[in-house]
Design an enzyme around this catalytic site. Structure first.
Site, PDB file in Angstrom:
ATOM      1  N   ASP A 303       0.818  -1.206  -0.006  1.00  0.00           N
ATOM      2  CA  ASP A 303      -0.059   0.020   0.028  1.00  0.00           C
ATOM      3  C   ASP A 303       0.969   1.114   0.000  1.00  0.00           C
ATOM      4  O   ASP A 303       1.867   1.298   0.616  1.00  0.00           O
ATOM      5  CB  ASP A 303      -0.948  -0.061   1.182  1.00  0.00           C
ATOM      6  CG  ASP A 303      -1.786   1.263   1.375  1.00  0.00           C
ATOM      7  OD1 ASP A 303      -2.668   1.260   0.302  1.00  0.00           O
ATOM      8  OD2 ASP A 303      -1.338   1.928   2.389  1.00  0.00           O
ATOM      9  N   GLU A 356       1.283  -0.555  -5.190  1.00  0.00           N
ATOM     10  CA  GLU A 356       0.221   0.609  -5.422  1.00  0.00           C
ATOM     11  C   GLU A 356       1.043   1.988  -5.335  1.00  0.00           C
ATOM     12  O   GLU A 356       1.594   2.531  -4.207  1.00  0.00           O
ATOM     13  CB  GLU A 356      -0.817   0.515  -3.937  1.00  0.00           C
ATOM     14  CG  GLU A 356      -2.041   1.825  -4.501  1.00  0.00           C
ATOM     15  CD  GLU A 356      -2.525   2.461  -3.481  1.00  0.00           C
ATOM     16  OE1 GLU A 356      -3.387   3.096  -3.499  1.00  0.00           O
ATOM     17  OE2 GLU A 356      -1.798   2.665  -2.175  1.00  0.00           O
TER      18      GLU A 356
END
Length: 625
Positions: A303, A356
Site C-alpha cells: 500500500d 500501489e
C-alpha cells in the site's frame, strides 16, 4: 540466545539469513518448559512482563548482554492462549504498557493485549502450492476480486462472519464467477475498524475480529483447494500513534523518526517508519516473509508506495525535509523497497510483489539490478483516473475527449500493470461504479458492462472491488454488508453473468492475457472513417488474435468496416449488448466474414454492426475455443 529448531520453521524460511527472520527469536515462543519472551527496546530503563499467567504483576525482564537492545524472560507457567504485555519504563521513569510487536495473535477488541499463540496448522493445499509458479506466471490470466472481510457478508444479526465461514462462501462465489485471485484488504491487527486495516498495530497478528490465526489459514487453504490464489494487502509506509503499539516504543522514536518532518504523516495522522534503521528494515522485511511462509499467501500488494518514495508526499512547504542532495526522493525508502523485493523473490520466486504507486516513478516493476524497485507488478492509477473520468462524462460530450480513453495505450507497457477498480473508487462520496454512469437506468447498466468489457480486453491484469460484479447501487461502507438482494433483479444478474463470461474468455483466450506486458501483443485496428467514440484494437498471443470494439455512446453503428490481419470467419465471443446481460440484443449473428479487402495497413477487412454502449470481442475462427 534461543532459536526455535529449524524443523519448526516453514521450509522457505530455513535458509533465510538470520536478520531477515527476527520473528524467529522475538515475541513469544512456546517450548517444552513454558514460553520464552523477547522484545527490542534498546533505550528503555526497564522492561517488565505482565500477563494473565502472573496476575498482571510485573516480572522484570533481563537485558541481553550482546548490545542488541533486546530483553528476554522465560516463564514456565505461561501457556498457549495467555494474554500479556510489556511494561516499558523509559529513561525518565515514565511507564507504558505495550503490545508485543511480534505477537502472532492479539486479544479480541476492545482489549489490546498480545496473546501467546502457536501457529501449527495441517495444510491441504499441496497441489496448489506445487502449481503456483506456473499458474501465477506473468503470461497467465489474472483476475482479482478485492474483498473487505467485515463488510462482504455478515450474519443476520449484523455480526461479522468468521474467517472459516467466509472462506467457504468466497471460494464458491469466486469459482462461480471465474476470478483467479482474491485480494484481502489488510488483515494485520488494527485498533480502529474504520481504518479498513490501513492503520496497523499488530504486524504479525491477523485481526482477531474474524477468528484465530488457524482460521485465517483455513480461509487461505480453502481458496487454494478451489484453485484461487490469495493476495495479502500490506502497509509498510506508516503506522498509528496508539500508545499501546509501536509509537515511541521504548520512550524514544524507535520505529519512527524523531523529527515530525520525517516521522509524521499529516494526511493520515500517523507515523512513518525510519527505513535507515536496519532493525526497522528487518522488522518489515521479516514481516512480509512471515505472512508468505506461515499463511501461504500468493502475493503481497504494498500500500501507498508513493508516500514512501517522496519526502514531500501530501505535505506543504515547511512540513518536510529534503534529502542530502536537496531533492524530495526518499532514498532510504527506495533502498528498503529494493531490499524487500529481493528478499521476497529469493525466498518465494513463485509469488508476486505488487505496488500501489500513483506517480511516474520509473522502473517500479523492473528488476533491482537494472535500477528498478523490484516489484513484479504495479497498479495503473493513470488508467483508472482517465477511464473513470471519461465514463462519467455525458455520452454526448465523449466525442471531444477521445484522448482520455486512448492515452493509456501510449504507456501501457512501461510497467507490468494491474488495472484496478478498487475500494478507493467507491467511497467518500464518489458513488458506486454503477451510479457514476450517465443516462437512464438501461444506459447506466450498459455503461457498466462496457466499462468492464473495455477493462478486461485492455492489456494488464484485472482487479475489481466486491459489489462491482453485480452492480452495487450504493456506495461501499465498511459498517454494512453488500446489497446481495440486488441479484434478484435482472439487470444486476446480467452484470454478474457478464463478469463471469469476461473471466471465462480471459482464461480461454491467450490473446487476452499471454502478452499483457508486451507491446507486440497490442495494436490499433484501422476503421473506415473517423469514429471518435469507437475504439478498435487487436490483442495477440500464443498464435491467436482477437478484435476488440467498444462503442462509448448509446447510438449503434450499424455498418462499421474494420481492418483485420486475416480473412475468413471471425466469431463473436463476447457481446455486452446480448439480451442475457440486459442488452438490446443487437449483434452479428455470431460472427462476421472478413474479405481480402485491404484497409490501411491490414490485408483484410470486415463490415459489422456495433451495438450501443457495448464491448464486442471477436476471434478468428481458426483460433481459440
Amino acid at each position: 540466545m534461543y532459536s526455535p529448531p529449524a524443523t519448526t520453521l516453514p521450509t522457505a524460511l530455513r535458509a533465510l539469513p538470520q536478520h531477515y527472520g527476527p520473528f524467529r527469536t522475538q515475541g513469544a515462543h512456546i517450548d517444552d518448559a513454558g514460553v520464552r519472551f523477547s522484545v527490542w527496546a534498546p533505550n528503555a530503563g526497564q522492561v517488565c512482563l505482565i500477563g494473565s499467567f502472573n496476575g498482571w504483576q510485573p516480572q522484570p525482564m533481563q537485558r541481553e548482554g550482546d548490545g542488541s537492545g533486546r530483553w528476554r524472560l522465560h516463564v514456565p507457567q505461561a501457556r498457549h492462549g495467555d494474554l500479556y504485555k510489556y511494561r516499558v519504563r523509559d529513561q525518565h521513569g515514565n511507564e507504558v504498557d505495550k503490545a508485543d510487536p511480534y505477537a502472532t495473535r492479539s486479544e479480541p477488541a476492545p482489549g489490546n493485549a498480545s496473546q501467546v499463540w502457536a501457529l501449527d496448522y495441517a495444510w491441504g493445499d499441496a497441489a496448489w502450492m506445487a502449481e503456483r509458479g506456473r499458474r501465477q506466471a506473468l503470461d497467465q490470466p489474472m483476475s482479482v476480486y478485492e474483498v473487505h472481510l467485515g463488510s462482504w457478508q455478515r450474519r443476520e444479526d449484523g455480526h461479522f462472519l468468521g474467517y472459516a465461514e467466509i472462506g467457504q462462501r468466497l471460494a464458491a462465489h469466486c469459482q462461480a464467477l471465474g476470478f483467479t485471485h482474491v485480494e484481502l484488504m489488510p488483515l494485520a491487527e488494527h485498533p480502529f475498524y474504520g481504518s479498513w486495516g490501513y492503520q496497523t498495530s499488530g504486524y504479525y497478528a491477523p485481526t482477531s475480529r474474524y477468528g484465530t490465526p488457524q482460521e485465517l489459514m483455513q480461509l487461505v487453504d480453502t481458496l487454494h483447494q478451489h484453485g484461487i490464489g490469495v493476495i495479502f494487502d500490506w502497509v509498510g509506509s506508516h503506522f498509528p500513534s496508539d500508545s499501546h503499539a509501536l509509537a515511541r516504543f521504548d520512550g524514544t522514536a524507535l520505529y519512527e523518526h524523531e523529527d515530525p518532518r520525517r516521522g509524521f504523516h499529516p494526511q493520515w495522522n500517523s507515523l512513518i517508519f525510519n527505513y535507515s534503521r536496519y532493525e526497522v528494515r528487518d522488522f518489515l522485511v521479516g514481516n512480509v516473509l512471515f505472512w508468505l511462509a506461515y499463511y501461504h499467501f500468493d502475493a503481497v500488494r504494498v500500500d501507498a508506495v508513493s508516500s514512501m518514495l517522496y519526502l514531500d508526499f501530501a505535505r506543504s512547504a515547511g512540513e518536510w525535509l529534503a534529502n542530502e542532495q536537496g531533492g524530495h526522493e526518499n532514498w532510504e525508502a527506495v533502498q528498503f523497497l529494493q531490499q524487500l523485493n529481493r528478499a521476497v523473490y529469493a525466498a518465494f520466486p513463485d509469488v508476486h510483489m505488487i505496488a500501489e504507486e500513483s506517480t511516474a516513478w520509473a522502473g517500479v516493476s523492473r528488476p533491482v539490478h537494472s535500477g528498478g524497485l523490484g516489484f513484479g507488478m504495479k497498479w495503473n492509477m493513470g488508467w483508472m483516473n482517465d477511464t473513470l473520468r471519461y465514463f462519467e462524462r455525458p455520452h454526448i460530450h465523449r466525442r471531444w475527449h477521445e484522448g482520455e480513453i486512448r492515452f493509456s495505450a501510449a504507456y501501457a507497457f512501461n510497467e507490468n500493470f494491474v488495472l484496478a477498480l478498487s475500494h478507493d473508487e467507491v467511497v467518500y462520496g464518489k458513488g458506486s461504479l454503477l451510479a457514476r454512469q450517465p443516462g437512464d437506468e438501461w444506459q447506466r447498466f450498459a455503461g457498466l458492462r462496457l466499462l468492464y468489457g473495455y477493462m478486461w480486453a485492455h492489456p494488464g491484469k484485472k482487479l475489481l472491488f466486491m459489489g462491482g460484479e453485480f452492480g452495487q447501487e450504493r456506495e461501499w461502507h465498511h459498517e454494512r454488508a453488500l446489497d446481495w438482494q440486488l441479484w434478484q433483479r435482472p439487470l444486476h444478474a446480467g452484470v454478474a453473468r457478464w463478469v463471469r463470461d469476461l473471466n471465462r474468455a480471459l482464461r480461454e483466450h491467450p490473446a487476452l492475457h499471454a502478452r499483457d506486458f508486451e507491446s507486440a501483443g497490442f495494436e490499433w485496428a484501422p476503421l473506415e472513417g473517423h469514429h471518435p467514440t469507437v475504439l478498435a484494437f487487436l490483442r495477440h498471443g500464443a498464435g491467436e488474435s482477437v478484435l476488440v470494439l467498444c462503442n462509448f455512446t448509446p447510438e449503434p453503428v450499424p455498418r462499421l468496416r474494420v481492418g483485420l490481419p486475416l480473412a475468413g470467419r471471425w466469431r463473436e465471443i463476447l457481446n455486452g449488448d446480448a439480451a442475457i446481460y440486459g442488452g438490446s440484443g443487437m449483434g452479428n449473428l455470431g460472427g462476421v466474414e472478413a474479405q481480402r479487402q485491404p484497409l490501411a495497413h491490414m490485408p483484410a477487412s470486415a463490415q459489422l454492426a456495433l451495438p450501443p454502449l457495448c464491448a464486442l470481442v471477436l476471434c478468428h475462427a481458426d483460433a481459440g475455443n
